[in-house]
Write an enzyme that holds these catalytic residues in place. Structure first.
Site, PDB file in Angstrom:
ATOM      1  N   GLY A   1       4.122  -6.994   9.043  1.00 43.59           N
ATOM      2  CA  GLY A   1       4.666  -6.617  10.343  1.00 43.59           C
ATOM      3  C   GLY A   1       5.686  -7.591  10.889  1.00 43.59           C
ATOM      4  O   GLY A   1       6.542  -7.200  11.682  1.00 43.59           O
ATOM      5  N   GLU A   2       5.620  -8.855  10.476  1.00 40.12           N
ATOM      6  CA  GLU A   2       6.465  -9.857  11.117  1.00 40.12           C
ATOM      7  C   GLU A   2       7.425 -10.578  10.192  1.00 40.12           C
ATOM      8  O   GLU A   2       8.447 -11.102  10.650  1.00 40.12           O
ATOM      9  CB  GLU A   2       5.563 -10.860  11.849  1.00 40.12           C
ATOM     10  CG  GLU A   2       5.015 -10.256  13.122  1.00 40.12           C
ATOM     11  CD  GLU A   2       3.749 -10.928  13.628  1.00 40.12           C
ATOM     12  OE1 GLU A   2       3.823 -11.538  14.711  1.00 40.12           O
ATOM     13  OE2 GLU A   2       2.710 -10.834  12.977  1.00 40.12           O
TER      14      GLU A   2
ATOM     15  N   GLY B   1       0.178  -8.596   4.728  1.00 41.49           N
ATOM     16  CA  GLY B   1       0.677  -8.309   6.072  1.00 41.49           C
ATOM     17  C   GLY B   1       2.185  -8.390   6.116  1.00 41.49           C
ATOM     18  O   GLY B   1       2.786  -9.361   5.652  1.00 41.49           O
TER      19      GLY B   1
ATOM     20  N   THR C   1       6.337   3.253   4.195  1.00 39.87           N
ATOM     21  CA  THR C   1       6.047   2.645   5.491  1.00 39.87           C
ATOM     22  C   THR C   1       6.353   1.148   5.471  1.00 39.87           C
ATOM     23  O   THR C   1       6.747   0.573   6.490  1.00 39.87           O
ATOM     24  CB  THR C   1       4.580   2.881   5.889  1.00 39.87           C
ATOM     25  OG1 THR C   1       3.716   2.360   4.871  1.00 39.87           O
ATOM     26  CG2 THR C   1       4.298   4.355   6.079  1.00 39.87           C
TER      27      THR C   1
ATOM     28  N   LEU D   1       0.816  -1.218   0.000  1.00 38.13           N
ATOM     29  CA  LEU D   1       0.000   0.000   0.000  1.00 38.13           C
ATOM     30  C   LEU D   1       0.843   1.258   0.000  1.00 38.13           C
ATOM     31  O   LEU D   1       0.478   2.265  -0.612  1.00 38.13           O
ATOM     32  CB  LEU D   1      -0.933   0.001   1.220  1.00 38.13           C
ATOM     33  CG  LEU D   1      -1.920  -1.167   1.321  1.00 38.13           C
ATOM     34  CD1 LEU D   1      -2.790  -1.008   2.559  1.00 38.13           C
ATOM     35  CD2 LEU D   1      -2.785  -1.268   0.075  1.00 38.13           C
ATOM     36  N   ASN D   2       1.981   1.212   0.717  1.00 37.13           N
ATOM     37  CA  ASN D   2       2.850   2.387   0.826  1.00 37.13           C
ATOM     38  C   ASN D   2       4.284   1.902   0.941  1.00 37.13           C
ATOM     39  O   ASN D   2       4.690   1.385   1.987  1.00 37.13           O
ATOM     40  CB  ASN D   2       2.457   3.221   2.056  1.00 37.13           C
ATOM     41  CG  ASN D   2       3.249   4.505   2.177  1.00 37.13           C
ATOM     42  OD1 ASN D   2       4.461   4.546   1.957  1.00 37.13           O
ATOM     43  ND2 ASN D   2       2.571   5.582   2.546  1.00 37.13           N
ATOM     44  N   PRO D   3       5.090   2.027  -0.113  1.00 36.04           N
ATOM     45  CA  PRO D   3       6.462   1.495  -0.073  1.00 36.04           C
ATOM     46  C   PRO D   3       7.314   2.099   1.042  1.00 36.04           C
ATOM     47  O   PRO D   3       8.195   1.419   1.575  1.00 36.04           O
ATOM     48  CB  PRO D   3       7.021   1.861  -1.455  1.00 36.04           C
ATOM     49  CG  PRO D   3       5.830   2.056  -2.325  1.00 36.04           C
ATOM     50  CD  PRO D   3       4.748   2.584  -1.441  1.00 36.04           C
TER      51      PRO D   3
END
Length: 735
Positions: free
Chosen positions: A698-699, A696, A628, A624-626
């Site tokens: 985050g991990e 996803g 971030t 969605l946003n390279p």
């Protein structure tokens, strides 16, 4: 209008953060606010025989001292859970002590300094028992956890048939990962405010709705009487995914003194009642043909939980899905120790499990005289080995290709100790990264305002990773607005319900709901416009209308959101939507994949290791946003560097106490420990995972990192260190 999804939009909350205007859970001002400080146990196992609080109660500014002498009333037993992520919390209901640093009293005073001073005056007497804190010594009492503790999966699993061919190469090794503790910039913090029988809690939590439901149950309140607010979090990483004792104690304290109460854990208390990544002992056995084809993979895990609760680090679960083999066998065993309950820590199971599996794969490659990357390609799983399902999408081979090319892997001399810069030993290592795709039911609400701008809300959380920004982008595109025309808000249980921000599911879950709510609002506006005799679009087909920068356009004619609301005499126009998983997981296996490549420099005399170069390549669906997204990967890799080289919570076997209790003793990576990183995402269109196509991120960034470093250290030194962290003493000792 060009889509903003996929663009590197600056953080919409950036100015609030750099100016200090972003308000965290310990920063809400309230008239009459007082402070609470926890007194924790000085033994690891035993019974409280008495609490002498007289000196504390007589100290200046003290309002109350709570202890098991007169247990504060609760409506529900804190041992009973509503949800799997709930923890048994010690909140002064019993005299039993189950671990060092367990809360045993609480002091409330008019200032933090006075509360801290009075807490030091509380005298607690104990009858101590012998603590059991040695995981290896408890192996004989270990047991197989139930499916509930394994997130619905079996603790043990055998996939495939035993091979008939004899192996040409074998690896049989045990890898040890240590206890690690969360040390985010913001410690755990809660501000609790009672207004009659209504409760408002500002909590540093990854799940406002979980916290609401837990507090409502414990205090006997209807959920609608409990409001939990979390606008900003200074790092969570899983540690703030459960409602811990301090939150309950803050609410107890506020009720006891009829004043708003703030409770913030001190840094050393972060090593107490708020969990940790547990120690694991992982035996991995690999058997292969001479061409590298895997015949048998066995991965057995021993890990720790507490004596009073249950948490599993499912380290072998990742082995069930990563590589093709004729047979894959995995098992998990838990040993109960006199420690607090472990908890989620970035990629729980995958981070520790991939360390063992990917180091074993590197050892097998060395035994076979085979390139480590070629071995992984040879055993690439074209379908999910665990379920047999096809992948919804899988770009792992492309990640390998791009990563190897960017890193220059083809120039690697495979002989250990062969690459040098002067006396410094140079090592190159790599590992596979992966993390499952998760999604839960979530809701969002979108509202058009009189000026044609939009407000979108969802009760989710932003852990500091960019949720405010990416949800603004999703909403803006769905509504046909510029990001500056959309305000997005979150972190409040009065907003539509969402899941906990854990398991890399927030963007997939909440982002899908945001898109559906914004689309529903846009469609509602278009329907009004084509039915409105005063609209230039009157009578046109709604299917032909598009929206660009707030202008409704069709057939060369234009209307606007603002004009539409004015004509309709509407103050606002609103739509709400929910998104939830369907049957897609019955049809497809869903994972993100990636490849980690690293270079280390090792001092041959001192054993000091420096990570000097990194390339990480990932296939994670729609990005969605390279900007971030890259930040997420940077953070995961940095955390993995800490896991590999320095993070280690040491338990004193005599007292059961974690003796590394601050950042002077528990080391985390700082700027000189981190190299320049080359982060890339391969294009991946996945129409099956969710309405916005994200997987996803985050991990996945931490997965494979410690293994890539350990493999690089072996390449540099010829010494295989199988216990983390890779400290200089271990590197010098290994032969």
């Amino acid at each position: 209008m060009d889509n903003t999804v996929g663009q590197p939009l600056d953080r919409v909350d950036g100015r609030l953060k750099v100016t200090g205007a972003a308000r965290y859970s310990a920063e809400y001002p309230h008239e009459g606010l007082v402070h609470a400080v926890i007194v924790t146990s000085t033994i690891a196992r035993g019974t409280i025989t008495g609490v002498d609080a007289r000196a504390a109660e007589q100290a200046p500014g003290v309002l109350a001292v709570l202890s098991p002498e007169k247990p504060p009333r609760l409506a529900k037993d804190p041992a009973k859970k509503q949800k799997p992520q709930d923890r048994f919390v010690h909140v002064l209901q019993t005299r039993q002590v189950d671990y060092q640093h367990q809360p045993v009293a609480l002091v409330i005073a008019d200032t933090l300094e006075r509360a801290t001073h009075a807490a030091a005056l509380v005298q607690v007497r104990y009858r101590a028992s012998k603590a059991r804190v040695d995981l290896k010594a408890e192996r004989s009492r270990a047991y197989a956890p139930k499916k509930q503790a394994m997130n619905g999966r079996e603790a043990d699993l055998v996939q495939g048939q035993a091979p008939t061919a004899k192996p040409d190469a074998q690896v049989d090794a045990t890898y040890v990962t240590p206890y690690e503790h969360h040390n985010p910039l913001e410690p755990h913090a809660t501000t609790a405010v009672w207004d009659g029988d209504a409760l408002t809690v500002y909590d540093a939590t990854q799940g406002v709705f979980n916290a609401r439901d837990r507090l409502a149950a414990l205090f006997g309140l209807p959920p609608e009487k409990v409001r939990v607010i979390t606008k900003f979090i200074g790092g969570g990483f899983g540690g703030k995914g459960s409602t811990w004792a301090h939150t309950v104690l803050a609410v107890m304290a506020a009720r006891a003194v009829s004043r708003p109460v703030k409770l913030v854990l001190r840094r050393e208390q972060m090593f107490g009642p708020v969990g940790f990544r547990p120690e694991t002992h992982q035996r991995v056995r690999l058997e292969a043909r001479k061409d590298g084809g895997l015949l048998r993979v066995r991965h057995d895990v021993l890990t720790a939980t507490s004596t009073f609760d249950e948490f599993v680090e499912p380290s072998a679960a990742v082995t069930r899905v990563l590589y093709a083999s004729e047979q894959i066998s995995t098992s998990h065993r838990l040993a109960r120790l006199s420690l607090g309950t472990p908890t989620f820590m970035r990629a729980p199971g995958e981070a520790s499990g991939l360390h063992a599996l990917e180091c074993a794969m590197d050892e097998l490659a060395h035994t076979l005289g085979m390139d480590p990357l070629a071995l992984r390609l040879r055993n690439h799983a074209d379908t999910d080995p665990e379920t047999g399902l096809p992948w919804s999408s899988k770009s792992l081979k492309e990640c390998y290709r791009v990563g190897a090319e960017r890193f220059g892997w083809a120039r690697r001399d495979p002989t250990p100790r062969s690459m040098k810069d002067g006396r410094t030993l140079i090592g190159w290592g790599m590992a596979t990264a992966t993390y499952p795709v998760r999604r839960s039911k979530a809701g969002a609400r979108a509202t058009l305002l009189p000026d044609g701008h939009a407000r979108v809300v969802s009760g989710s959380q932003d852990l500091g990773t960019g949720a405010y920004t990416v949800f603004t982008q999703v909403a803006a595109d769905a509504l046909g607005l510029m990001p500056a025309q959309v305000s997005f808000d979150l972190g409040d249980t009065r907003m539509p319900q969402t899941p906990v921000s854990g398991g890399s599911q927030t963007t997939a879950s909440v982002g899908s709901a945001v898109k559906l709510a914004a689309r529903a609002l846009r469609d509602k506006a278009i329907a009004l416009a084509v039915a409105d005799p005063g609209s230039p679009l009157h009578g046109l087909s709604a299917r032909d209308v598009t929206v660009e920068r707030g202008q409704l356009v069709a057939g060369g004619k234009k209307d606007s959101y603002a004009a539409l609301l004015q004509r309709q005499k509407l103050d606002t126009l609103e739509a709400e939507a929910e998104s939830e998983p369907g049957k897609e997981k019955e049809q497809y296996a869903m994972h993100s994949f990636g490849a980690q490549f690293c270079e280390v420099r090792v001092d041959p005399d001192l054993g000091e290791v420096r990570v000097s170069r990194w390339v990480g390549v990932y296939g994670a669906g729609t990005i969605l946003n390279p900007k971030t997204a890259r930040s997420q990967m940077y953070g995961g890799i940095v955390m993995g560097i800490g896991m590999a080289l320095m993070e280690h919570s040491v338990v004193d076997p005599r007292s059961g106490r974690f003796i590394t209790r601050d950042l002077a003793d528990y080391h985390v990576p700082v700027n000189p420990d981190v190299p320049d990183m080359d982060i890339l995402f391969v294009p991946e269109d996945d129409p099956h995972v969710n309405p916005i196509g994200v997987k996803g991120i985050g991990e996945i960034g931490i997965t494979g990192v410690s293994a890539a470093i350990a493999n690089a250290v072996f390449h540099a030194t010829g010494r295989r260190v199988r216990e983390l962290p890779l400290t200089l003493d271990r590197i010098l000792q290994e032969t």
